[in-house]
Design a protein around this motif. Structure first.
Motif, short mmCIF file in Angstrom:
data_model
loop_
_atom_site.label_atom_id
_atom_site.label_comp_id
_atom_site.label_asym_id
_atom_site.label_seq_id
_atom_site.Cartn_x
_atom_site.Cartn_y
_atom_site.Cartn_z
N GLY A 450 0.82 -1.20 0.00
CA GLY A 450 0.00 0.00 0.00
C GLY A 450 0.86 1.25 0.00
N GLU A 451 0.20 2.40 -0.07
CA GLU A 451 0.93 3.67 -0.17
C GLU A 451 1.81 3.93 1.04
OE1 GLU A 451 -1.52 6.99 -1.06
OE2 GLU A 451 -2.39 6.09 -2.87
N GLU A 452 1.32 3.63 2.25
CA GLU A 452 2.10 3.89 3.46
C GLU A 452 3.38 3.05 3.47
OE1 GLU A 452 1.70 6.17 5.88
OE2 GLU A 452 0.14 6.93 4.55
N MET A 453 3.27 1.82 3.03
CA MET A 453 4.44 0.95 3.01
C MET A 453 5.46 1.44 1.99
SD MET A 453 5.92 -1.64 4.30
CE MET A 453 7.39 -2.56 3.87
N LEU A 585 -5.18 -5.50 10.08
CA LEU A 585 -3.75 -5.38 10.41
C LEU A 585 -2.90 -5.19 9.16
CD1 LEU A 585 -3.32 -8.08 13.20
CD2 LEU A 585 -3.07 -5.61 13.46
N LEU A 586 -3.32 -5.78 8.05
CA LEU A 586 -2.54 -5.69 6.82
C LEU A 586 -2.95 -4.52 5.93
CD1 LEU A 586 -2.31 -9.46 5.75
CD2 LEU A 586 -0.79 -8.16 7.25
N VAL A 587 -4.25 -4.24 5.88
CA VAL A 587 -4.78 -3.26 4.92
C VAL A 587 -4.96 -1.88 5.55
CG1 VAL A 587 -6.69 -2.68 3.40
CG2 VAL A 587 -5.86 -5.05 3.51
N ASP A 588 -5.62 -1.81 6.71
CA ASP A 588 -5.90 -0.51 7.32
C ASP A 588 -4.62 0.21 7.73
OD1 ASP A 588 -8.48 -1.19 6.93
OD2 ASP A 588 -8.98 -1.52 9.05
N GLY A 590 -2.13 0.47 5.89
CA GLY A 590 -1.52 1.05 4.68
C GLY A 590 -0.34 0.27 4.17
N TRP A 591 -0.05 -0.88 4.81
CA TRP A 591 1.09 -1.68 4.37
C TRP A 591 0.78 -2.45 3.09
CZ3 TRP A 591 1.79 -3.78 9.98
CH2 TRP A 591 2.44 -2.82 10.76
N PHE A 592 -0.47 -2.84 2.92
CA PHE A 592 -0.85 -3.62 1.73
C PHE A 592 -2.08 -3.00 1.09
CE2 PHE A 592 1.57 -6.52 4.34
CZ PHE A 592 2.37 -7.19 3.41
N ALA A 593 -2.16 -3.18 -0.24
CA ALA A 593 -3.29 -2.65 -1.01
C ALA A 593 -4.41 -3.68 -1.04
CB ALA A 593 -2.84 -2.30 -2.42
N ARG A 594 -5.61 -3.26 -0.63
CA ARG A 594 -6.74 -4.18 -0.53
C ARG A 594 -7.04 -4.86 -1.87
NH1 ARG A 594 -10.76 -4.17 3.32
NH2 ARG A 594 -10.07 -2.10 3.98
N LYS A 595 -7.07 -4.10 -2.95
CA LYS A 595 -7.41 -4.67 -4.26
C LYS A 595 -6.37 -5.69 -4.70
CE LYS A 595 -10.16 -0.84 -6.13
NZ LYS A 595 -10.27 0.17 -7.21
N SER A 596 -5.12 -5.40 -4.42
CA SER A 596 -4.05 -6.33 -4.82
C SER A 596 -4.17 -7.66 -4.07
CB SER A 596 -2.68 -5.71 -4.56
OG SER A 596 -2.50 -4.55 -5.34
N LEU A 597 -4.46 -7.59 -2.77
CA LEU A 597 -4.62 -8.81 -1.99
C LEU A 597 -5.84 -9.60 -2.43
CD1 LEU A 597 -3.64 -7.82 1.67
CD2 LEU A 597 -2.19 -8.56 -0.21
N MET A 620 0.78 -15.87 7.94
CA MET A 620 1.68 -15.94 9.08
C MET A 620 2.06 -14.55 9.58
SD MET A 620 1.76 -19.07 9.74
CE MET A 620 2.84 -18.87 11.14
N LEU A 621 2.16 -13.58 8.68
CA LEU A 621 2.43 -12.20 9.09
C LEU A 621 1.28 -11.68 9.95
CD1 LEU A 621 3.96 -9.51 9.02
CD2 LEU A 621 2.87 -9.04 6.81
N GLU A 622 0.06 -11.89 9.48
CA GLU A 622 -1.08 -11.40 10.23
C GLU A 622 -1.16 -12.06 11.61
OE1 GLU A 622 -5.89 -11.10 9.65
OE2 GLU A 622 -4.85 -13.02 9.80
N ARG A 623 -0.97 -13.37 11.66
CA ARG A 623 -1.04 -14.08 12.94
C ARG A 623 0.05 -13.58 13.90
NH1 ARG A 623 -5.40 -16.01 11.24
NH2 ARG A 623 -6.04 -18.18 11.58
#
Length: 632
Positions: A450-453, A585-588, A590-597, A620-623
């Motif tokens: 995502g943009e933040e990452m 944890l992954l999307v909100d 800003g580390w990952f893009a929701r559409k891409s995932l 595993m990252l999320e967990r």
């Protein structure tokens, strides 16, 4: 094997609360179920959890030197402690115990930091010298044993064998380092030059630190390295005899224990070689442990049974389901940091089986790195030969264009999956090998972030420290550089982390005889032709072990533990794959893009692409992030 923890005040010598050290130490109880201890002095506190292996009753820790001027907490084993003890006694040292811990104390008092070069073993320890008011932190040559460190408010350095020991400290900050996510999404683990939390460091393998009260925390100092810059003299048979000597020394030195001892046995070259040499050195049948799978295509128990029968071992095996995803949360807790090597699941299973029968188990880790047993190393040798024949001015436009336009054919037979090879040949040897080792290439990570990452990582790419390691390697060939990076980067970050955490989770000590430093140093000097010959990696070891093992064990295709990730995420974990795409944890963050995932999950579930490994990384990252939350 044990767990250690402690606090050192480097700004002022304020008292350390023993209860704080006790809480940190208790978080490591799984590493040492047989005993616990805490010692505090002015500005210092040391804690220990013990798994009794040697001198079962006589070596409690924290341990003081015989003169009371130094105290230590120690995780590991010193295999040459008896010969060191004799040398130190002759020099006037006195001992109150029969174990290896007190030998380290005496060695420090005689030689200071130079004592490390005399220690043959796996270790991480914290030694406080009351006379010098100095803390000595050290880690073994190859990083078999871990040591985490964090600076706390008030000028304190906390340290522990695992991150969970630091997390038990009430002042521990839990801010995620986005660069660690870049590293993790590249390699599938967080390498030793970084930790998942911003204020945490890992003491690098083969390094030590000397800390003084009233002084800033110094940078770690390297005390050991391996050089590929020289070549061993002599004939092939000379080299084979020397290798066999080192293999025997590595195995026999690690068979010293006052508790039941055995070996992991997969039926591959490395574990079979360890069992063969253990059987040669033992007057009793070796206890061997194997696991198999209920899916025939990934089951190796036939080979393990063959070796067990050949050496008449006391063999134990268990067939487990390939569907082990119920252990996801347990694995996340065991590793603390995100760890996506799916073979951790079967490794945990074989450790559980071994612990039912023994307290110490010898593993086959290390030979692939030292003796060039990975397929990627064979490819690197060939690609470097191709690079040397084609000018870079021609390679970059030709192979780069082919690589960009060649389809990513996950479904195709291996020879038709040429995209990675083309992209690798277009780059330098360092960049090409990093691409071969990475799970996700830079362009693939960028498409997920995502943009933040993207903003947080700026110009940093996870491949940069790896490529720098290869460029600066004491080496003569491209294969040398690749192996050096494997030993320094991949081995401690992935292989040894996996074995340490899974074995310690069940109170089992794992020892790595094929990582004896003398064998590693010898292997680094071998001619390339004795490491790789044709399509055969680890050639000299296989040639040497022909006197012990049959050809179908030595020369069959390397397999290893296989986990059916692609099938999981199209079947029982399909809902998890879809849930990941909207994970807060992954999307909100800003580390990952929701559409891409979402697209990643849809393409995998539909069968259009194979993104099993990437989905496993994300899961595993999320967990892990869940378990790193305060109060988790």
């Amino acid at each position: 094997m044990c767990g250690i923890a402690g606090v050192f005040h480097y700004e002022t010598m304020k008292p350390v609360d023993p209860k704080r050290v006790e809480v940190m130490t208790n978080a490591l109880a799984h590493r040492g179920p047989d005993g616990a201890g805490v010692w505090t002095g002015q500005g210092i506190g040391l804690g220990h959890r013990r798994l009794s292996i040697i001198d079962l009753e006589g070596s409690p820790q924290p341990m003081h030197s015989s003169d009371g001027r130094a105290v230590i907490v120690f995780n590991g084993e010193i295999y040459n402690y008896r010969s060191l003890r004799r040398e130190l006694v002759q020099a006037g040292a006195r001992f109150n115990t029969e174990g290896d811990t007190e030998v380290i104390l005496a060695a420090w008092q005689k030689w200071g930091p130079d004592c490390l070069s005399r220690l043959d073993g796996m270790f991480a320890f914290a030694l406080y010298d009351l006379g010098r008011r100095q803390l000595f932190l050290a880690r073994d040559r190859l990083g078999v044993k871990p040591l985490y460190m964090a600076r706390m408010p008030g000028g304190a350095l906390a340290f522990a064998s695992e991150l969970k020991g630091l997390l038990a400290h009430p002042l521990m900050r839990r801010e995620i380092d986005p660069l660690a996510i870049e590293d993790y999404m590249t390699w599938g683990y967080v390498p030793d030059h970084r930790a998942v939390l911003k204020n945490v460091d890992k003491l690098p393998a083969g390094h030590f630190m000397l800390l003084d009260h009233g002084k800033p925390v110094p940078a770690p100092q390297k005390w050991w390295d391996v050089s590929f810059a020289e070549r061993e003299k002599g004939s092939l048979e000379d080299h084979s005899a020397q290798l066999l000597h080192h293999l025997r020394e590595g195995v026999t030195s690690r068979m010293v224990a006052d508790v039941p001892l055995g070996a992991f046995l997969s039926g591959g070259v490395d574990s079979s070689s360890v069992v063969a040499l253990m059987s040669e050195a033992s007057t009793r049948p070796v206890t061997s442990c194997s696991i198999g799978f209920d899916v025939e295509s990934v089951d190796e128990t036939t080979y393990a049974r063959q070796v067990a029968k050949l050496f008449d071992t006391d063999h134990h095996e268990r067939i487990v389901s390939a569907d082990q995803f119920s252990e996801i949360d347990r694995i996340a807790k065991i590793f603390d940091e995100p760890f996506a090597d799916a073979s951790a699941l079967p490794t945990l299973r074989v450790c559980e089986l071994a612990r039912e029968h023994v307290t110490v188990a010898l593993s086959g880790d290390g030979a692939d790195e030292a003796l060039a047993g990975y397929r990627r190393q064979i490819f690197q040798l060939r690609e470097e030969q191709a690079r040397s024949m084609i000018p870079s001015a021609l390679r970059e436009p030709v192979f780069g264009s082919l690589g960009r336009f060649w389809p990513k054919a996950d479904w195709a037979p291996q020879p038709l999956r040429a995209k990675t090879t083309f992209l690798s040949l277009a780059q330098s040897g360092e960049a090409g090998y990093a691409r071969a080792l990475a799970i996700l290439a830079p362009e693939q990570r960028a498409a997920l972030f995502g943009e933040e990452m993207l903003k947080a990582r700026r110009d940093y790419r996870a491949e940069q420290p790896f490529e720098q390691l290869m460029r600066n390697a004491p080496a003569r060939s491209g294969l040398d550089c690749a192996q050096y990076a494997d030993l320094k980067f991949w081995l401690p970050g992935d292989i040894l982390t996996k074995t340490d955490r899974t074995s310690m989770a069940v109170g089992l000590e794992a020892r790595e005889p094929l990582l004896d430093h003398r064998m590693i140093e010898f292997a680094a000097r071998l001619p390339v032709r004795e490491r790789i010959r044709g399509k055969t990696g680890k050639w000299l070891m296989k040639h040497t072990m022909e006197r012990y093992l049959p050809a179908d064990i030595l020369y069959r295709q390397k397999q290893g533990f296989v986990t059916p990730l692609a099938q999981w995420f199209r079947g029982p974990l399909a809902s998890e794959a879809r849930r990941i795409s909207s994970s807060s944890l992954l999307v909100d963050s800003g580390w990952f893009a929701r559409k891409s995932l979402s697209r990643l999950a849809d393409d995998h579930i539909s069968g259009r692409s194979d993104h099993g490994r990437t989905l496993w990384q994300l899961l595993m990252l999320e967990r892990s992030l869940v378990h790193l939350q305060p109060g988790a």
